[in-house]
Design an enzyme around this catalytic site. Structure first.
Site, PDB file in Angstrom:
ATOM      1  N   GLU A 192      17.122  23.524  12.245  1.00 52.63           N
ATOM      2  CA  GLU A 192      15.926  23.883  13.005  1.00 52.63           C
ATOM      3  C   GLU A 192      15.163  25.030  12.346  1.00 52.63           C
ATOM      4  O   GLU A 192      13.967  25.193  12.569  1.00 52.63           O
ATOM      5  CB  GLU A 192      16.317  24.255  14.452  1.00 52.63           C
ATOM      6  CG  GLU A 192      15.367  23.670  15.473  1.00 52.63           C
ATOM      7  CD  GLU A 192      15.811  23.886  16.915  1.00 52.63           C
ATOM      8  OE1 GLU A 192      16.745  24.670  17.162  1.00 52.63           O
ATOM      9  OE2 GLU A 192      15.199  23.283  17.798  1.00 52.63           O
ATOM     10  N   LYS A 200       8.992  16.916  22.636  1.00 49.96           N
ATOM     11  CA  LYS A 200       8.732  17.330  24.021  1.00 49.96           C
ATOM     12  C   LYS A 200       7.419  16.732  24.531  1.00 49.96           C
ATOM     13  O   LYS A 200       7.328  16.264  25.656  1.00 49.96           O
ATOM     14  CB  LYS A 200       8.716  18.859  24.141  1.00 49.96           C
ATOM     15  CG  LYS A 200      10.114  19.483  24.033  1.00 49.96           C
ATOM     16  CD  LYS A 200      10.094  20.987  24.250  1.00 49.96           C
ATOM     17  CE  LYS A 200      11.510  21.559  24.217  1.00 49.96           C
ATOM     18  NZ  LYS A 200      11.599  23.011  24.280  1.00 49.96           N
ATOM     19  N   HIS A 249      40.032  10.361   5.234  1.00 52.26           N
ATOM     20  CA  HIS A 249      40.460   8.960   5.241  1.00 52.26           C
ATOM     21  C   HIS A 249      39.321   8.028   5.662  1.00 52.26           C
ATOM     22  O   HIS A 249      39.552   6.881   6.012  1.00 52.26           O
ATOM     23  CB  HIS A 249      41.671   8.798   6.168  1.00 52.26           C
ATOM     24  CG  HIS A 249      42.843   9.598   5.681  1.00 52.26           C
ATOM     25  ND1 HIS A 249      43.858   9.059   4.917  1.00 52.26           N
ATOM     26  CD2 HIS A 249      43.113  10.923   5.794  1.00 52.26           C
ATOM     27  CE1 HIS A 249      44.711  10.021   4.616  1.00 52.26           C
ATOM     28  NE2 HIS A 249      44.290  11.164   5.140  1.00 52.26           N
TER      29      HIS A 249
HETATM   30  O1  PA5 Z   1      16.539  27.351  18.941  1.00 47.15           O
HETATM   31  C1  PA5 Z   1      15.639  26.953  19.681  1.00 47.15           C
HETATM   32  O2  PA5 Z   1      14.607  27.611  19.877  1.00 47.15           O
HETATM   33  C2  PA5 Z   1      15.765  25.648  20.424  1.00 47.15           C
HETATM   34  O3  PA5 Z   1      16.898  24.956  20.038  1.00 47.15           O
HETATM   35  C3  PA5 Z   1      15.808  25.905  21.927  1.00 47.15           C
HETATM   36  O4  PA5 Z   1      16.901  26.758  22.201  1.00 47.15           O
HETATM   37  C4  PA5 Z   1      15.952  24.610  22.722  1.00 47.15           C
HETATM   38  O5  PA5 Z   1      14.896  23.732  22.437  1.00 47.15           O
HETATM   39  C5  PA5 Z   1      15.963  24.909  24.209  1.00 47.15           C
HETATM   40  O6  PA5 Z   1      14.814  25.612  24.570  1.00 47.15           O
HETATM   41  P1  PA5 Z   1      14.787  26.533  25.851  1.00 47.15           P
HETATM   42  O7  PA5 Z   1      15.736  27.668  25.640  1.00 47.15           O
HETATM   43  O8  PA5 Z   1      13.366  26.961  25.969  1.00 47.15           O
HETATM   44  O9  PA5 Z   1      15.225  25.668  27.002  1.00 47.15           O
END
Ligand code: PA5
Length: 399
Positions: free
Chosen positions: A265, A382, A286
């Site tokens: 990410e 989203k 394996h």
């Molecule tokens: O690292 C990040 O920003 C994302 O993985 C968020 O944590 C994830 O999309 C969840 O978002 P939120 O904390 O707004 O629910």
């Protein structure tokens, strides 16, 4: 102590890259220092830690377990650590149940079956306060709790962690006066380890003071974090576009999930980045091992080794033979192998290790010339959900 052994063949290459290595380092460190999203490098108030412990003690008095709702960076860190410190076969005296990462009706039915006869508390984490999966689970569990508990009871049992000012969960806090914690604006989801988002659930299973002090000690690995990032980028330039995190203990797998999120990410943007995967050895030797040894040479490996030299049993000595043999075999197959050795897997060292990786993922993103702290690709998903669902899930509720 943590020791890093990056593959000799790649570190030899770095000798020729000396100038670029140091020049880029200066640029990367400067970008890091000037980022507005590095709240995770700033000290934690020890009063905050004490208030988490006090709340944990309260929860333990009236609940038999804690249900944690969150997704992505709002759950993976604490989940990974909790798994590392759990027993293989026995649930701990105060179970933590993580939910909200799948949308299976069967799962939800079984969850309610499990909770029907139990007294429990609910901890909901979402920095935005609007994430569909989290909000949906929160609404469903809250409704379930309303059948069991009065509003006064709910106020003891529902705890919400979100941003300071906006979003659906903030509105819920304002409306019902639930206990709440906030995630600072300058700390993104996957970097929020030392906020209540993770430290509260962790307070049930580990010494969070030790964890936090190890975490900040991780700053001393800044050079190694940059070196690791630089080696990864060099490997990428050589066509090694997949990093395989290799672990030898099932308890370590959730930790690799945390790593996968952190790197993917942070650096997977603008058609760049290394795709992280993980394997559990010997199990996967394996199966996937065949591909690693002789398949398409697109990957490199990063192995984790926890020092068990004090253990004198047959399994421990055999496992170090297996460990060395795997690296030898994979290197002979042309796979680049990095090794990270941890002297002891306790809260302190884990804190150090996680800080190391957060720094390294940040440096790596800068080397790929992308912003480590945003996730525009997640927003695409989203928005797609909102386009395809013809209802406003925030308001299909009884409250
Ligand atoms: O690292 C990040 O920003 C994302 O993985 C968020 O944590 C994830 O999309 C969840 O978002 P939120 O904390 O707004 O629910």
């Amino acid at each position: 102590m943590i020791q890093f052994h990056f593959d000799r063949r790649i570190t030899d290459l770095l000798e020729d890259e000396n100038i670029s290595f140091y020049k880029k380092k200066q640029d990367v460190f400067e970008q890091f220092q000037h980022s507005s999203m590095i709240g995770w490098t700033e000290d934690v108030d020890s009063d905050m830690l004490s208030s988490l412990i006090a709340l944990r003690d309260e929860v333990k008095k009236h609940s038999q377990c804690l249900v944690v709702v969150g997704i992505g960076g709002s759950y993976l860190g604490s989940y990974a650590i909790n798994q590392l410190f759990s027993s293989y076969f026995h649930s701990c005296s105060f179970p933590i149940i993580y939910v909200g990462t799948t949308l299976s009706s069967d799962y939800l039915d079984e969850l309610f079956e499990e909770l029907r006869t139990k007294d429990f508390s609910l901890f909901v984490v979402s920095k935005s306060g609007n994430t569909m999966e989290t909000v949906l689970f929160y609404q469903k569990i809250k409704r379930f709790m309303e059948e069991k508990y009065s509003l006064e009871e709910l106020r003891k049992r529902i705890i919400i962690c979100t941003n300071l000012s906006k979003g659906y969960l903030r509105e819920q806090i304002n409306q019902y006066h639930f206990v709440s914690f906030s995630i600072p604006e300058n700390i993104g989801g996957r970097f929020s380890l030392i906020t209540p988002a993770h430290l509260f659930p962790l307070s049930f299973s580990i010494d969070i003071f030790q964890f936090v002090s190890g975490y900040f000690q991780g700053k001393s690995y800044q050079e190694e974090a940059y070196r690791y990032a630089f080696c990864r980028k060099k490997l990428f330039d050589l066509g090694k576009v997949i990093e395989n995190f290799c672990v030898y203990d099932e308890k370590f797998l959730p930790f690799t999930e945390w790593l996968k999120q952190l790197f993917a990410e942070s650096e997977g943007k603008e058609k760049r980045g290394i795709f992280p995967v993980s394997t559990l050895y010997p199990r996967d030797l394996h199966s996937l091992g065949q591909f690693v040894q002789e398949g398409n040479p697109v990957l490199f490996e990063t192995f984790f080794q926890v020092d068990n030299s004090s253990l004198k049993d047959e399994f421990s000595s055999l496992s170090s033979i297996v460990f060395d043999s795997v690296i030898q075999a994979h290197c002979s197959g042309g796979v680049y192998c990095n090794l990270i050795c941890i002297s002891c897997l306790d809260e302190f060292h884990l804190g150090e290790l996680m800080y190391f990786f957060m720094m390294s993922a940040t440096f790596s993103s800068y080397l790929f010339e992308v912003d480590p702290f945003d996730q525009p690709g997640v927003e695409v998903y989203k928005n797609a959900i909102l386009q395809h669902t013809n209802f406003d899930f925030f308001h299909q509720k009884s409250d």
